[in-house]
Design an enzyme around this catalytic site. Structure first.
Site, PDB file in Angstrom:
ATOM      1  N   ARG A   2      42.203  24.787 -13.288  1.00  0.00           N
ATOM      2  CA  ARG A   2      41.517  23.547 -12.980  1.00  0.00           C
ATOM      3  C   ARG A   2      40.031  23.787 -12.755  1.00  0.00           C
ATOM      4  O   ARG A   2      39.647  24.731 -12.090  1.00  0.00           O
ATOM      5  CB  ARG A   2      42.147  22.938 -11.725  1.00  0.00           C
ATOM      6  CG  ARG A   2      41.304  21.872 -11.046  1.00  0.00           C
ATOM      7  CD  ARG A   2      42.136  21.021 -10.139  1.00  0.00           C
ATOM      8  NE  ARG A   2      42.681  21.756  -9.020  1.00  0.00           N
ATOM      9  CZ  ARG A   2      42.050  21.919  -7.855  1.00  0.00           C
ATOM     10  NH1 ARG A   2      40.855  21.421  -7.671  1.00  0.00           N
ATOM     11  NH2 ARG A   2      42.616  22.577  -6.893  1.00  0.00           N
ATOM     12  N   ARG A   6      34.001  22.373 -15.042  1.00  0.00           N
ATOM     13  CA  ARG A   6      32.972  21.787 -14.184  1.00  0.00           C
ATOM     14  C   ARG A   6      31.725  22.633 -14.079  1.00  0.00           C
ATOM     15  O   ARG A   6      30.663  22.135 -13.730  1.00  0.00           O
ATOM     16  CB  ARG A   6      33.533  21.528 -12.784  1.00  0.00           C
ATOM     17  CG  ARG A   6      34.188  20.179 -12.704  1.00  0.00           C
ATOM     18  CD  ARG A   6      34.041  19.582 -11.342  1.00  0.00           C
ATOM     19  NE  ARG A   6      34.803  20.346 -10.372  1.00  0.00           N
ATOM     20  CZ  ARG A   6      35.023  19.922  -9.138  1.00  0.00           C
ATOM     21  NH1 ARG A   6      34.556  18.766  -8.740  1.00  0.00           N
ATOM     22  NH2 ARG A   6      35.713  20.657  -8.308  1.00  0.00           N
ATOM     23  N   ARG A  15      30.934  14.180 -19.807  1.00  0.00           N
ATOM     24  CA  ARG A  15      31.632  13.408 -18.776  1.00  0.00           C
ATOM     25  C   ARG A  15      30.739  12.339 -18.135  1.00  0.00           C
ATOM     26  O   ARG A  15      31.232  11.530 -17.338  1.00  0.00           O
ATOM     27  CB  ARG A  15      32.138  14.361 -17.683  1.00  0.00           C
ATOM     28  CG  ARG A  15      33.513  14.979 -17.920  1.00  0.00           C
ATOM     29  CD  ARG A  15      34.638  13.956 -17.776  1.00  0.00           C
ATOM     30  NE  ARG A  15      34.481  13.119 -16.602  1.00  0.00           N
ATOM     31  CZ  ARG A  15      34.771  13.490 -15.362  1.00  0.00           C
ATOM     32  NH1 ARG A  15      35.296  14.658 -15.131  1.00  0.00           N
ATOM     33  NH2 ARG A  15      34.557  12.688 -14.339  1.00  0.00           N
ATOM     34  N   ASP A  51      45.300  16.153 -16.129  1.00  0.00           N
ATOM     35  CA  ASP A  51      45.466  16.405 -14.703  1.00  0.00           C
ATOM     36  C   ASP A  51      46.928  16.196 -14.349  1.00  0.00           C
ATOM     37  O   ASP A  51      47.643  15.452 -15.047  1.00  0.00           O
ATOM     38  CB  ASP A  51      44.583  15.476 -13.861  1.00  0.00           C
ATOM     39  CG  ASP A  51      44.464  16.018 -12.431  1.00  0.00           C
ATOM     40  OD1 ASP A  51      43.595  16.862 -12.186  1.00  0.00           O
ATOM     41  OD2 ASP A  51      45.292  15.632 -11.585  1.00  0.00           O
ATOM     42  N   TYR A 126      51.338  14.862  -2.695  1.00  0.00           N
ATOM     43  CA  TYR A 126      50.219  13.912  -2.848  1.00  0.00           C
ATOM     44  C   TYR A 126      50.699  12.469  -2.633  1.00  0.00           C
ATOM     45  O   TYR A 126      50.031  11.668  -1.983  1.00  0.00           O
ATOM     46  CB  TYR A 126      49.602  14.023  -4.248  1.00  0.00           C
ATOM     47  CG  TYR A 126      48.593  15.139  -4.401  1.00  0.00           C
ATOM     48  CD1 TYR A 126      47.434  15.167  -3.646  1.00  0.00           C
ATOM     49  CD2 TYR A 126      48.790  16.157  -5.325  1.00  0.00           C
ATOM     50  CE1 TYR A 126      46.502  16.188  -3.795  1.00  0.00           C
ATOM     51  CE2 TYR A 126      47.863  17.182  -5.480  1.00  0.00           C
ATOM     52  CZ  TYR A 126      46.724  17.196  -4.713  1.00  0.00           C
ATOM     53  OH  TYR A 126      45.805  18.196  -4.860  1.00  0.00           O
TER      54      TYR A 126
END
Ligand code: CP3
Length: 317
Positions: A2, A6, A15, A51, A126
């Protein structure tokens, strides 16, 4: 892992103005983002840009990914009625995911694509918490306070996430990775009684497809054997235990994935280099080793450091 993207300026560029979940459902964009780290770093495999909450969204759950926070749910799932209202995932809703995988596999040529999904426990924690939490306390309470509701939620999550994983493999992914990122908050007894059956159920959606299955968690040093036994071919390990010790705990029979400490990406190169070589050396004690980070890439990471690790691993100093 993950957030590999970025740290890349080209990621932040494409993005701009598109939310995280919208970019996952835009096949051309999701495919482009998947390819970026492969182009830049020359890694041996790509991980699909999506995701773990995407299949929940596609099953009708009101979820958003809030930058700097993570997945946030409009209505936490905490009671039998809440669970009864959850709808199954219609495989047709996965069309954008399937298209993104197909485009990516075509563009990758010989480089394999790793498909992935969240494990039922990480997804359920979650959902029950309503968002990220430090210790998954509400979720771990629910599994004991109301085991029937917990079991129903886990079965639902297993089928939703298993359907998502199956769609990726059917569309051309060469491996399947199950992320149980928060399983480290569980005792072995709770893992085996309240979590492992649902993880097996999720993986049952792909076992017939014959692709290697990687099972990853963080803080799971005590759970490695149980995580293998739900049906994994490769066990992912975070930085907390060395790979030779993980191999010993698994009886020397299971290929490992891991476990460069993300914290060391910011250390001077000689320190990081020594760490990477140590990881490679310890990984060589296992019957197979997939070199990667023990967890996600910190967004402030200098991308050139990642390229340098790939060169080192490939023996091109
Ligand atoms: O690196 C990649 O792009 C690979 C694709 C990938 C993403 N999420 C994209 C993403 C993968 C494999 C995941 C899995 C994922 N998502 C996990 C399991 C693996 C792990 O790291 O433990 C988990 C727990 C999530 C949930 C999630 N999604 C969190 C906690 C966050 C961080 C939120 C933040 O900003 O701090 C996300 C967001 C997310 N998923 C990003 C990416 C690239 C960052 C979004 C951005 O661009 O701001």
């Amino acid at each position: 892992m993950r957030q590999a993207g970025r740290s890349l300026p080209e990621y932040r560029e494409v993005r701009r103005g598109v939310t995280m979940l919208a970019s996952c459902l835009e096949p051309e964009l999701a495919s482009e983002i998947t390819l970026q780290p492969v182009r830049r770093h020359g890694v041996d495999a790509a991980i699909f840009f999506s995701d773990i909450v995407v299949p929940l969204l596609l099953a009708g759950v009101d979820v958003d990914i809030v930058p700097g926070t993570g997945p946030v749910f409009a209505e936490p799932v905490r009671t039998a009625d809440d669970v009864a209202r959850l709808a199954p995932l219609d495989p047709a809703a996965l069309a954008p995911v399937v298209e993104a995988v197909e485009r990516t596999v075509a563009a990758l040529g010989g480089t394999p694509l790793i498909g992935f999904a969240g494990a039922p426990f990480t997804l359920a924690s979650y959902l029950v918490e309503g968002g990220p939490s430090k210790d998954q306390l509400r979720a771990r309470t629910l599994m004991h306070a109301d085991p029937a509701t917990w079991g129903a939620l886990m079965d639902w999550a297993a089928d939703v996430t298993g359907t998502f994983l199956r769609a990726q493999v059917m569309a051309g992914a060469s491996a399947a990775q199950l992320f149980d990122s928060w399983a480290g908050s569980l005792s072995l007894a709770d893992y085996e009684a309240h979590v492992a059956p649902a993880s097996s159920r999720a993986l049952a959606h792909v076992v017939d497809l014959g692709v290697p299955i990687v099972h990853f968690g963080t803080g799971t040093g005590e759970l490695l054997g149980a995580m293998r036994d739900v049906g994994a071919d490769v066990v992912g390990v975070d930085h907390r235990i060395p790979l030779d010790e993980a191999n010993r705990r698994l009886g020397g029979t299971t290929p490992l994935q891991g476990n460069i400490d993300p914290a060391l990406l910011g250390a001077p190169w000689p320190v990081l280099e020594a760490h990477v070589l140590d990881v490679i050396g310890r990984g060589a004690t296992a019957p197979g080793h997939v070199l990667n980070l023990g967890h996600g890439v910190p967004p402030q990471t200098d991308p050139d450091v990642l390229t340098r690790i790939v060169r080192l691993a490939h023996g091109e100093r």
